[in-house]
Design a protein around this motif. Structure first.
Motif, PDB file in Angstrom:
ATOM      1  N   THR A 293      -4.691   7.672  -3.570  1.00 45.35           N
ATOM      2  CA  THR A 293      -5.883   7.357  -2.781  1.00 45.35           C
ATOM      3  C   THR A 293      -5.961   5.875  -2.447  1.00 45.35           C
ATOM      4  N   ILE A 294      -5.677   5.025  -3.427  1.00 46.71           N
ATOM      5  CA  ILE A 294      -5.693   3.575  -3.177  1.00 46.71           C
ATOM      6  C   ILE A 294      -4.633   3.207  -2.139  1.00 46.71           C
TER       7      ILE A 294
ATOM      8  N   PRO B 227      -5.316   8.835  -8.200  1.00 43.93           N
ATOM      9  CA  PRO B 227      -5.959   7.559  -7.875  1.00 43.93           C
ATOM     10  C   PRO B 227      -5.025   6.588  -7.150  1.00 43.93           C
ATOM     11  N   LEU B 228      -3.754   6.493  -7.593  1.00 45.86           N
ATOM     12  CA  LEU B 228      -2.810   5.621  -6.894  1.00 45.86           C
ATOM     13  C   LEU B 228      -2.585   6.098  -5.463  1.00 45.86           C
TER      14      LEU B 228
ATOM     15  N   GLY C  67       0.824  -1.208   0.000  1.00 46.70           N
ATOM     16  CA  GLY C  67       0.000   0.000   0.000  1.00 46.70           C
ATOM     17  C   GLY C  67       0.855   1.253   0.000  1.00 46.70           C
TER      18      GLY C  67
ATOM     19  N   LEU D 191       2.146   1.942  -3.445  1.00 40.48           N
ATOM     20  CA  LEU D 191       1.173   2.640  -4.281  1.00 40.48           C
ATOM     21  C   LEU D 191       1.068   4.114  -3.896  1.00 40.48           C
TER      22      LEU D 191
ATOM     23  N   THR E   3      -5.427  12.929   1.947  1.00 34.66           N
ATOM     24  CA  THR E   3      -4.796  11.636   2.237  1.00 34.66           C
ATOM     25  C   THR E   3      -3.582  11.806   3.139  1.00 34.66           C
TER      26      THR E   3
ATOM     27  N   ALA F 172      -5.752   4.260   1.272  1.00 33.92           N
ATOM     28  CA  ALA F 172      -6.813   3.377   1.759  1.00 33.92           C
ATOM     29  C   ALA F 172      -6.240   2.072   2.302  1.00 33.92           C
ATOM     30  N   LEU F 173      -5.260   1.500   1.599  1.00 34.52           N
ATOM     31  CA  LEU F 173      -4.644   0.255   2.063  1.00 34.52           C
ATOM     32  C   LEU F 173      -3.842   0.473   3.351  1.00 34.52           C
TER      33      LEU F 173
END
Length: 416
Positions: free
Chosen positions: A202-203, A199-200, A24, A27, A261, A206-207
């Protein structure tokens, strides 16, 4: 052979959650760099999993625990080299600890984006884990001086539930040292190196938040403690998002995904040492403060002139210090403002200073040594063209002929 207990099962599940955090992070960091450096940046995190995972099994786990009444590390050489283990039940703790060592080391890599080769990074990561992370983990959780500081001074014991000192201050201080030795990127200035993929980012965030539940709650063996940790691990980063966005608004800046984030990460870092020892309302306040303070702190690299590419210092060092010291005031029944005395604040401060100074000093020496041996940085032409193409022969996005993957013939006829 002993039967698995519910706590054993929870630690196993938590280890899986924490293990996800390092990809994560890859990313998260990968989205924050320019498109031509994504492969290199992500490999830093993945390679840290490789080198630190191996070292932890060989001797890191043994180094991270002091034997009772001894000044040296616990275990015998054969056990520390993974040859024998007298108590197989320790394997669960060994595996759980490995995931902490991996993510702690990988965090540092965000400070050197766009300009350092993979080989020098792997060398630094292995030396840092051995000389800094493993000993500091022993100080904090393995019966070392930080864990026993309260008893020595006749005060409350140091509180660091999941790694404010051992993980975040440790990695943040190392990131500062490594960034200073690596030097600035070409064209370093505010706004000069923008994230290429929100987007990366945010992903990845999130992880990280997902895995942080296991990171903070993995050691809990009572439902009430686990529940409190869960609420605080949700609440503090949520409040930190608001704190960060509020500061940006007050400064006349537009709300951003990177800001939101980053605020969440700041809140997660700050609550790490404090998650089991704060009432939820004080966790919310801590998160709000962490988001606001870190939003301001990341700008200081431009004023002070060091290039911490992805703000490891401004997030992990600053929020780690804030969360650890905050406990001295607001820890349940022990904080200065909640029925305690100044003793807890004293030992919290000493633990912060001890880890910060040790990690920065040893990390600086390691970084200077690695630079002397390897040069550390890639050549200026490679940095300008992009590390991914020159050093790895890969591109994050093969969207046009210029960035297409090389033909098999270009790889010496070997098909993949």
């Amino acid at each position: 052979m002993e039967t698995l207990t519910p706590h054993d099962v929870w630690v196993l599940a938590s280890a899986a959650l924490v293990l996800v955090m390092t990809p994560g992070l890859a990313l998260f960091y990968g989205g924050l760099v320019r498109a031509r450096s994504v492969v290199n940046m992500m490999l830093f995190s993945i390679s840290a999993m490789g080198v630190v995972g191996v070292l932890w099994i060989l001797f890191g786990y043994g180094m991270s625990t002091f034997a009772d009444g001894e000044t040296g590390w616990a275990g015998n050489p054969a056990a520390d080299l993974g040859l024998i283990h007298t108590d197989p039940a320790e394997f669960i703790g060994l595996g759980f600890g490995a995931t902490f060592a991996m993510i702690s080391t990988a965090l540092i890599s965000g400070a050197i984006a766009d300009r350092v080769g993979l080989g020098p990074w792997v060398l630094f990561a292995g030396l840092w884990a051995t000389l800094v992370y493993f000993p500091v983990a022993a100080w904090v959780w393995g019966g070392g001086w930080i864990q026993n500081l309260g008893s020595a001074l006749g005060t409350a014991d140091v509180i660091d539930w999941a790694g404010g000192t051992a993980v975040h201050i440790n990695a943040g201080a190392a990131a500062l040292a490594l960034a200073l030795v690596a030097g600035k990127r070409a064209g370093f200035a505010p706004g000069s190196h923008r994230p290429h993929s929100l987007p990366l980012v945010t992903i990845g965030a999130a992880l990280l938040w997902f895995g942080w539940i296991g990171f903070n709650a993995g050691a809990a063996d009572q439902a009430g403690t686990a529940g409190l940790i869960l609420v605080n691990t949700i609440g503090a980063p949520a409040a930190a998002i608001l704190g960060w966005l509020a500061v940006d608004r007050l400064r006349g800046r537009k709300p951003s995904v990177v800001g939101a984030t980053s605020g969440a990460v700041a809140g997660l870092v700050a609550i790490t040492p404090a998650c089991a020892d704060l009432a939820p309302v004080w966790a919310l306040l801590l998160g709000l403060l962490a988001g606001a303070v870190c939003a301001l702190a990341i700008e200081w690299k431009y004023r002070l002139g060091f290039d911490d590419s992805l703000d490891v210092v401004g997030l992990h060092l600053v929020a780690g210090v804030l969360g650890t010291i905050y406990l001295g005031f607001f820890a349940t029944e022990r904080g200065l403002l909640l029925g305690g005395d100044a003793g807890l604040l004293l030992v919290q401060t000493i633990s912060v200073l001890g880890v910060l100074l040790y990690s920065f000093t040893v990390s600086l020496l390691i970084a200077l040594g690695v630079r002397a041996v390897t040069g550390l940085r890639v050549p200026a032409t490679v940095e300008e063209r992009g590390i991914d193409s020159a050093a790895h022969g890969e591109h994050a996005y093969a969207l046009d002929p210029e960035h297409a993957a090389p033909e098999p013939a270009a790889l010496g006829g070997v098909r993949r």
